[in-house]
Design a protein around this motif. Structure first.
Motif, mmCIF file in Angstrom:
data_model
loop_
_atom_site.group_PDB
_atom_site.id
_atom_site.type_symbol
_atom_site.label_atom_id
_atom_site.label_comp_id
_atom_site.label_asym_id
_atom_site.label_seq_id
_atom_site.Cartn_x
_atom_site.Cartn_y
_atom_site.Cartn_z
ATOM 1 N N ASP A 81 15.574 -9.135 11.685
ATOM 2 C CA ASP A 81 14.294 -9.360 11.691
ATOM 3 C C ASP A 81 13.935 -8.977 10.409
ATOM 4 N N ALA A 82 13.023 -9.669 9.793
ATOM 5 C CA ALA A 82 12.827 -9.640 7.693
ATOM 6 C C ALA A 82 12.240 -7.745 7.668
ATOM 7 N N PRO A 83 10.965 -7.356 8.225
ATOM 8 C CA PRO A 83 9.922 -6.137 8.531
ATOM 9 C C PRO A 83 11.113 -5.228 8.445
ATOM 10 N N THR A 84 11.988 -5.226 9.702
ATOM 11 C CA THR A 84 12.463 -3.867 9.864
ATOM 12 C C THR A 84 13.846 -3.802 8.734
ATOM 13 N N GLU A 85 14.467 -4.964 7.958
ATOM 14 C CA GLU A 85 15.431 -4.898 6.801
ATOM 15 C C GLU A 85 14.886 -4.242 5.606
ATOM 16 N N LEU A 86 13.062 -4.966 5.937
ATOM 17 C CA LEU A 86 12.305 -4.527 4.370
ATOM 18 C C LEU A 86 12.470 -3.501 4.600
ATOM 19 N N SER A 87 11.664 -2.683 6.008
ATOM 20 C CA SER A 87 11.413 -1.040 6.177
ATOM 21 C C SER A 87 12.480 -0.587 6.060
ATOM 22 N N THR A 88 13.476 -1.069 6.176
ATOM 23 C CA THR A 88 14.884 0.465 5.883
ATOM 24 C C THR A 88 15.155 0.282 4.611
ATOM 25 N N PHE A 89 14.759 -0.757 4.607
ATOM 26 C CA PHE A 89 15.305 -0.769 2.801
ATOM 27 C C PHE A 89 14.961 0.339 1.148
ATOM 28 N N PHE A 90 13.224 0.052 2.275
ATOM 29 C CA PHE A 90 12.599 1.179 1.464
ATOM 30 C C PHE A 90 13.357 2.479 2.074
ATOM 31 N N MET A 91 12.913 2.795 2.978
ATOM 32 C CA MET A 91 13.741 4.222 3.964
ATOM 33 C C MET A 91 15.067 4.392 2.566
ATOM 34 N N PRO A 118 16.486 -11.200 -5.987
ATOM 35 C CA PRO A 118 17.101 -12.152 -4.822
ATOM 36 C C PRO A 118 16.853 -11.523 -3.954
ATOM 37 N N PHE A 119 17.494 -9.916 -3.624
ATOM 38 C CA PHE A 119 17.088 -9.874 -2.104
ATOM 39 C C PHE A 119 15.956 -9.790 -0.870
ATOM 40 N N PHE A 120 14.926 -9.129 -1.769
ATOM 41 C CA PHE A 120 13.441 -9.156 -1.891
ATOM 42 C C PHE A 120 13.015 -10.555 -1.457
ATOM 43 N N THR A 121 12.983 -11.596 -2.562
ATOM 44 C CA THR A 121 12.758 -12.715 -2.600
ATOM 45 C C THR A 121 13.152 -13.048 -1.293
ATOM 46 N N GLU A 122 14.047 -13.285 -0.941
ATOM 47 C CA GLU A 122 15.055 -14.414 1.091
ATOM 48 C C GLU A 122 14.233 -13.284 1.649
ATOM 49 N N SER A 124 8.855 -15.507 -4.877
ATOM 50 C CA SER A 124 8.597 -15.042 -5.986
ATOM 51 C C SER A 124 8.524 -13.989 -6.633
ATOM 52 N N ILE A 125 6.271 -14.376 -6.408
ATOM 53 C CA ILE A 125 5.522 -13.832 -7.428
ATOM 54 C C ILE A 125 5.510 -11.988 -6.502
ATOM 55 N N THR A 126 5.556 -12.096 -5.105
ATOM 56 C CA THR A 126 5.392 -11.007 -4.275
ATOM 57 C C THR A 126 6.898 -9.822 -4.389
ATOM 58 N N ALA A 127 7.522 -10.557 -4.791
ATOM 59 C CA ALA A 127 8.855 -9.535 -5.312
ATOM 60 C C ALA A 127 8.101 -9.518 -6.599
ATOM 61 N N ALA A 128 8.217 -9.887 -7.751
ATOM 62 C CA ALA A 128 7.939 -9.701 -9.018
ATOM 63 C C ALA A 128 6.937 -8.465 -8.974
#
Length: 203
Positions: free
Chosen positions: A75-85, A123-127, A145-149
């Motif tokens: 899922d997206a939240p787990t993907e992003l939190s893993t990327f942050f770590m 692009p990864f963050f936007t997706e 797009s704004i959130t990623a930027a």
């Protein structure tokens, strides 16, 4: 040979992160590695080459990590939190003094970072934001797009602040947690709590 090369890269990375690129001489790198300048030049013709190698390696590894996350994260939240770590733990060389010297004295290498941010990271963050909205975990009102930027603007600011030298992990961790919990809805927050519990179940 490979171990010696990696030792030089690791040593230079630590020195660049702490002292900056300009104040880190080849002599200092050699002294901390316990090698002669002749040995150093067998691997790198000049300091710019090792700077380029460090940055390119960090970018390539991050891009590989992103590609892996896209394939395995449920899922997206787990993907992003893993990327942050991953960023917190593996991009330690990118301190304010390193970034400042990179921009001033090695613009071609700095441009590599900008290109990777534009072509891979944004692009990864936007997706991810679009995915999180479609999965029902992120706030529907978000503009992807704004959130990623906005996130990368915050990250750029953090990398320019001297606090990063002494509290790098804590500072990045706070930004990432603050941002992630700001974009999830209640359902997404429950996913994050569940993911955290699973990660720490073996402790």
């Amino acid at each position: 040979m490979k171990n010696k090369l990696q030792d030089i890269i690791n040593t230079a990375s630590l020195l660049f992160a702490g002292k900056g690129i300009k104040k880190t001489s080849v002599d200092l790198i050699c002294h901390n590695c316990g090698i002669s300048k002749k040995t150093f030049y067998q691997y790198f013709p000049d300091k710019e080459t090792i700077v380029n190698e460090i940055v390119k390696k960090a970018l390539v590894n991050t891009e590989k990590h992103i590609d892996k996350l896209r394939k395995i994260m449920a899922d997206a939240p787990t993907e992003l939190s893993t990327f942050f770590m991953y960023m917190q733990c593996n991009l330690s060389v990118f301190t304010p003094v390193f970034m400042s010297d990179l921009m001033k004295f090695y613009p071609k290498v700095y441009d590599l970072m900008l290109e990777s941010k534009k072509s891979k990271f944004l692009p990864f963050f936007t997706e991810n934001v679009k995915r999180g909205i479609s999965e029902g975990y992120y706030r529907k009102s978000l503009d992807a797009s704004i959130t990623a930027a906005l996130y990368f603007k915050q990250l750029d600011y953090a990398l320019e602040d001297e606090i990063m030298l002494s509290e790098k992990f804590k500072f990045l961790s706070y930004i990432n947690s603050f941002f992630l919990h700001g974009i999830v809805n209640r359902t997404g927050a429950e996913v994050l709590v569940s993911s955290f519990d699973e990660d720490n179940s073996g402790l």
